[in-house]
Design an enzyme around this catalytic site. Structure first.
Site, PDB file in Angstrom:
ATOM      1  N   ASN A   9      83.872 -43.210 -33.132  1.00 22.13           N
ATOM      2  CA  ASN A   9      84.971 -43.534 -34.051  1.00 22.13           C
ATOM      3  C   ASN A   9      86.259 -43.507 -33.229  1.00 22.13           C
ATOM      4  O   ASN A   9      86.755 -42.439 -32.897  1.00 22.13           O
ATOM      5  CB  ASN A   9      84.997 -42.483 -35.177  1.00 22.13           C
ATOM      6  CG  ASN A   9      86.197 -42.652 -36.100  1.00 22.13           C
ATOM      7  OD1 ASN A   9      86.924 -43.658 -36.024  1.00 22.13           O
ATOM      8  ND2 ASN A   9      86.420 -41.682 -36.960  1.00 22.13           N
ATOM      9  N   TRP A  10      86.736 -44.699 -32.914  1.00 20.68           N
ATOM     10  CA  TRP A  10      87.929 -44.766 -32.045  1.00 20.68           C
ATOM     11  C   TRP A  10      89.211 -44.434 -32.789  1.00 20.68           C
ATOM     12  O   TRP A  10      90.257 -44.290 -32.186  1.00 20.68           O
ATOM     13  CB  TRP A  10      88.024 -46.167 -31.394  1.00 20.68           C
ATOM     14  CG  TRP A  10      87.196 -46.297 -30.150  1.00 20.68           C
ATOM     15  CD1 TRP A  10      86.053 -45.613 -29.837  1.00 20.68           C
ATOM     16  CD2 TRP A  10      87.442 -47.171 -29.035  1.00 20.68           C
ATOM     17  NE1 TRP A  10      85.574 -45.996 -28.608  1.00 20.68           N
ATOM     18  CE2 TRP A  10      86.410 -46.957 -28.104  1.00 20.68           C
ATOM     19  CE3 TRP A  10      88.416 -48.123 -28.743  1.00 20.68           C
ATOM     20  CZ2 TRP A  10      86.338 -47.648 -26.883  1.00 20.68           C
ATOM     21  CZ3 TRP A  10      88.350 -48.825 -27.543  1.00 20.68           C
ATOM     22  CH2 TRP A  10      87.324 -48.573 -26.623  1.00 20.68           C
ATOM     23  N   LYS A  11      89.140 -44.371 -34.124  1.00 23.85           N
ATOM     24  CA  LYS A  11      90.341 -44.082 -34.935  1.00 23.85           C
ATOM     25  C   LYS A  11      91.466 -45.055 -34.560  1.00 23.85           C
ATOM     26  O   LYS A  11      91.188 -46.194 -34.211  1.00 23.85           O
ATOM     27  CB  LYS A  11      90.741 -42.610 -34.781  1.00 23.85           C
ATOM     28  CG  LYS A  11      89.562 -41.669 -35.022  1.00 23.85           C
ATOM     29  CD  LYS A  11      89.951 -40.236 -35.172  1.00 23.85           C
ATOM     30  CE  LYS A  11      88.691 -39.408 -35.430  1.00 23.85           C
ATOM     31  NZ  LYS A  11      88.970 -38.022 -35.750  1.00 23.85           N
ATOM     32  N   HIS A  93      86.342 -41.161 -44.646  1.00 27.44           N
ATOM     33  CA  HIS A  93      86.644 -40.203 -43.581  1.00 27.44           C
ATOM     34  C   HIS A  93      87.715 -39.234 -44.088  1.00 27.44           C
ATOM     35  O   HIS A  93      88.603 -39.632 -44.841  1.00 27.44           O
ATOM     36  CB  HIS A  93      87.133 -40.952 -42.335  1.00 27.44           C
ATOM     37  CG  HIS A  93      87.236 -40.060 -41.140  1.00 27.44           C
ATOM     38  ND1 HIS A  93      88.276 -39.175 -40.972  1.00 27.44           N
ATOM     39  CD2 HIS A  93      86.427 -39.887 -40.068  1.00 27.44           C
ATOM     40  CE1 HIS A  93      88.089 -38.510 -39.840  1.00 27.44           C
ATOM     41  NE2 HIS A  93      86.967 -38.918 -39.277  1.00 27.44           N
ATOM     42  N   GLU A  95      90.246 -38.115 -42.764  1.00 25.69           N
ATOM     43  CA  GLU A  95      91.625 -38.536 -42.471  1.00 25.69           C
ATOM     44  C   GLU A  95      92.100 -39.556 -43.499  1.00 25.69           C
ATOM     45  O   GLU A  95      93.287 -39.591 -43.842  1.00 25.69           O
ATOM     46  CB  GLU A  95      91.698 -39.078 -41.028  1.00 25.69           C
ATOM     47  CG  GLU A  95      91.628 -37.934 -40.019  1.00 25.69           C
ATOM     48  CD  GLU A  95      91.057 -38.303 -38.663  1.00 25.69           C
ATOM     49  OE1 GLU A  95      90.913 -39.496 -38.366  1.00 25.69           O
ATOM     50  OE2 GLU A  95      90.728 -37.360 -37.904  1.00 25.69           O
ATOM     51  N   GLU A 163      81.022 -34.006 -41.868  1.00 26.20           N
ATOM     52  CA  GLU A 163      82.139 -33.727 -40.968  1.00 26.20           C
ATOM     53  C   GLU A 163      83.018 -32.627 -41.564  1.00 26.20           C
ATOM     54  O   GLU A 163      83.885 -32.917 -42.407  1.00 26.20           O
ATOM     55  CB  GLU A 163      82.988 -34.989 -40.769  1.00 26.20           C
ATOM     56  CG  GLU A 163      82.265 -36.121 -40.096  1.00 26.20           C
ATOM     57  CD  GLU A 163      83.238 -36.993 -39.300  1.00 26.20           C
ATOM     58  OE1 GLU A 163      83.038 -37.135 -38.094  1.00 26.20           O
ATOM     59  OE2 GLU A 163      84.212 -37.493 -39.886  1.00 26.20           O
ATOM     60  N   GLY A 169      88.559 -32.916 -34.326  1.00 22.76           N
ATOM     61  CA  GLY A 169      89.653 -32.960 -33.354  1.00 22.76           C
ATOM     62  C   GLY A 169      90.185 -31.596 -32.950  1.00 22.76           C
ATOM     63  O   GLY A 169      91.235 -31.494 -32.320  1.00 22.76           O
ATOM     64  N   SER A 209      84.216 -32.617 -33.372  1.00 28.48           N
ATOM     65  CA  SER A 209      84.218 -32.025 -32.028  1.00 28.48           C
ATOM     66  C   SER A 209      82.859 -32.055 -31.341  1.00 28.48           C
ATOM     67  O   SER A 209      82.526 -31.158 -30.565  1.00 28.48           O
ATOM     68  CB  SER A 209      84.780 -30.596 -32.050  1.00 28.48           C
ATOM     69  OG  SER A 209      86.132 -30.612 -32.474  1.00 28.48           O
ATOM     70  N   GLY A 230      84.518 -38.712 -32.376  1.00 24.14           N
ATOM     71  CA  GLY A 230      85.870 -39.239 -32.233  1.00 24.14           C
ATOM     72  C   GLY A 230      86.315 -39.220 -30.783  1.00 24.14           C
ATOM     73  O   GLY A 230      86.009 -40.117 -29.995  1.00 24.14           O
ATOM     74  N   GLY A 231      87.019 -38.156 -30.401  1.00 22.50           N
ATOM     75  CA  GLY A 231      87.621 -38.056 -29.065  1.00 22.50           C
ATOM     76  C   GLY A 231      86.669 -38.383 -27.929  1.00 22.50           C
ATOM     77  O   GLY A 231      87.028 -39.119 -27.005  1.00 22.50           O
TER      78      GLY A 231
HETATM   79  P1  PGA Z   1      86.244 -35.691 -33.221  1.00 25.72           P
HETATM   80  O1  PGA Z   1      86.313 -36.663 -34.499  1.00 25.72           O
HETATM   81  O2  PGA Z   1      84.943 -35.944 -32.545  1.00 25.72           O
HETATM   82  O3  PGA Z   1      87.438 -36.094 -32.371  1.00 25.72           O
HETATM   83  O4  PGA Z   1      86.351 -34.298 -33.738  1.00 25.72           O
HETATM   84  C1  PGA Z   1      85.176 -36.928 -35.265  1.00 25.72           C
HETATM   85  C2  PGA Z   1      85.531 -37.796 -36.429  1.00 25.72           C
HETATM   86  O5  PGA Z   1      86.596 -37.594 -37.031  1.00 25.72           O
HETATM   87  O6  PGA Z   1      84.784 -38.719 -36.796  1.00 25.72           O
END
Ligand code: PGA
Length: 247
Positions: A9-11, A93, A95, A163, A169, A209, A230-231
């Site tokens: 997930n590149w956000k 998600h 976010e 999640e 994050g 994470s 994500g990251g």
């Molecule tokens: P993260 O994000 O791996 O940076 O914690 C995961 C996500 O929000 O899908």
């Protein structure tokens, strides 16, 4: 029976200059047994689809509107994502739930629209730290599952991503026992609602994470069918370790 899914997930990260990371993943993906997906910013989807036309790497979106089309300035429809070559879309998600006030009801509508457009939906659920500390985790997850996922789902149309909001994050992750408890609970609820055949075939992936160091342990937990990353998905060098662990 369930093919593992490594979903990046590149956000809101990535411009043309970052497409090298996709090229670097192409070769690797063809040698893996898991399904590999990058959910890209809308502006990069077409370019990524072109770049991956000869590989097994799949491209997805990160959100879509609940309506099929219309007067919704700035939004992207499910049909537009599919038209650009996306095969999946992340919905609900945390976010989006937090930044845009998305409710379970809206996520349910989006999921129906996405599936109608031919996309596979990755529906996210997860508790906040306050909810976990108040021992409300399973209640919260149960409520989100019941309300965000539409009736009549077929197994391949849906992936559920667990999640925990506090793990996204932050570098924090639940214990393996906590992950297992939630994934087993989600499996139980899916089987109860959709029947054993479908409920057992829907993939449940973990996100929050996940990184090259913890992926091996997390993937060993029961009912963990992959990761939403994500990251650690932004760099092919990191993501490839996660893909390898899931293969
Ligand atoms: P993260 O994000 O791996 O940076 O914690 C995961 C996500 O929000 O899908």
């Amino acid at each position: 029976m369930r093919i593992k899914l490594a979903a990046g997930n590149w956000k809101m990260n990535g411009v043309k200059a970052n497409l090298d990371e996709i090229s670097a993943l192409n070769d690797l993906v063809d040698a893996t047994k898991c399904e590999v997906l990058i959910c890209a910013p809308a502006t990069l989807i077409s370019r990524m689809v072109d770049l991956t036309s000869k590989s097994e790497l799949k491209i997805g979106g990160q959100d879509c509107h609940s309506a099929e089309n219309g007067a919704h300035t700035g939004d992207t429809s499910a049909a537009m994502l599919a038209d650009a070559g996306a095969q999946y879309v992340i919905l609900g998600h945390s976010e989006r739930r937090a930044d845009h006030g998305e409710s379970d009801t809206l996520i349910n509508e989006k999921t129906k629209t996405a599936i109608k457009a031919g996309l596979r939906a990755i529906v996210c659920v997860g508790e906040t730290l306050d909810e976990r500390e108040a021992s409300n985790t399973l209640d919260i997850i149960g409520g989100q599952l019941a309300a965000s996922i539409p009736d009549g789902i077929m197994a391949l149309e849906l992936v559920v991503a667990y999640e925990p909001v506090w793990a996204i994050g932050t570098g924090l992750t639940p214990t393996l026992g906590q992950i297992g408890e939630v994934h087993d609970f989600i499996r139980y609820r899916l089987e109860r609602r959709f029947g054993e055949g479908i409920g057992r075939s829907i993939r449940i992936i973990y996100g929050g994470s996940m990184n090259p160091k913890n992926v091996q342990d997390i993937i060993g937990v029961s009912n963990v069918d992959g990761g939403l990353v994500g990251g650690a998905s932004l760099k092919a060098a990191d993501f490839s370790v996660i893909v390898d662990a899931l293969s």
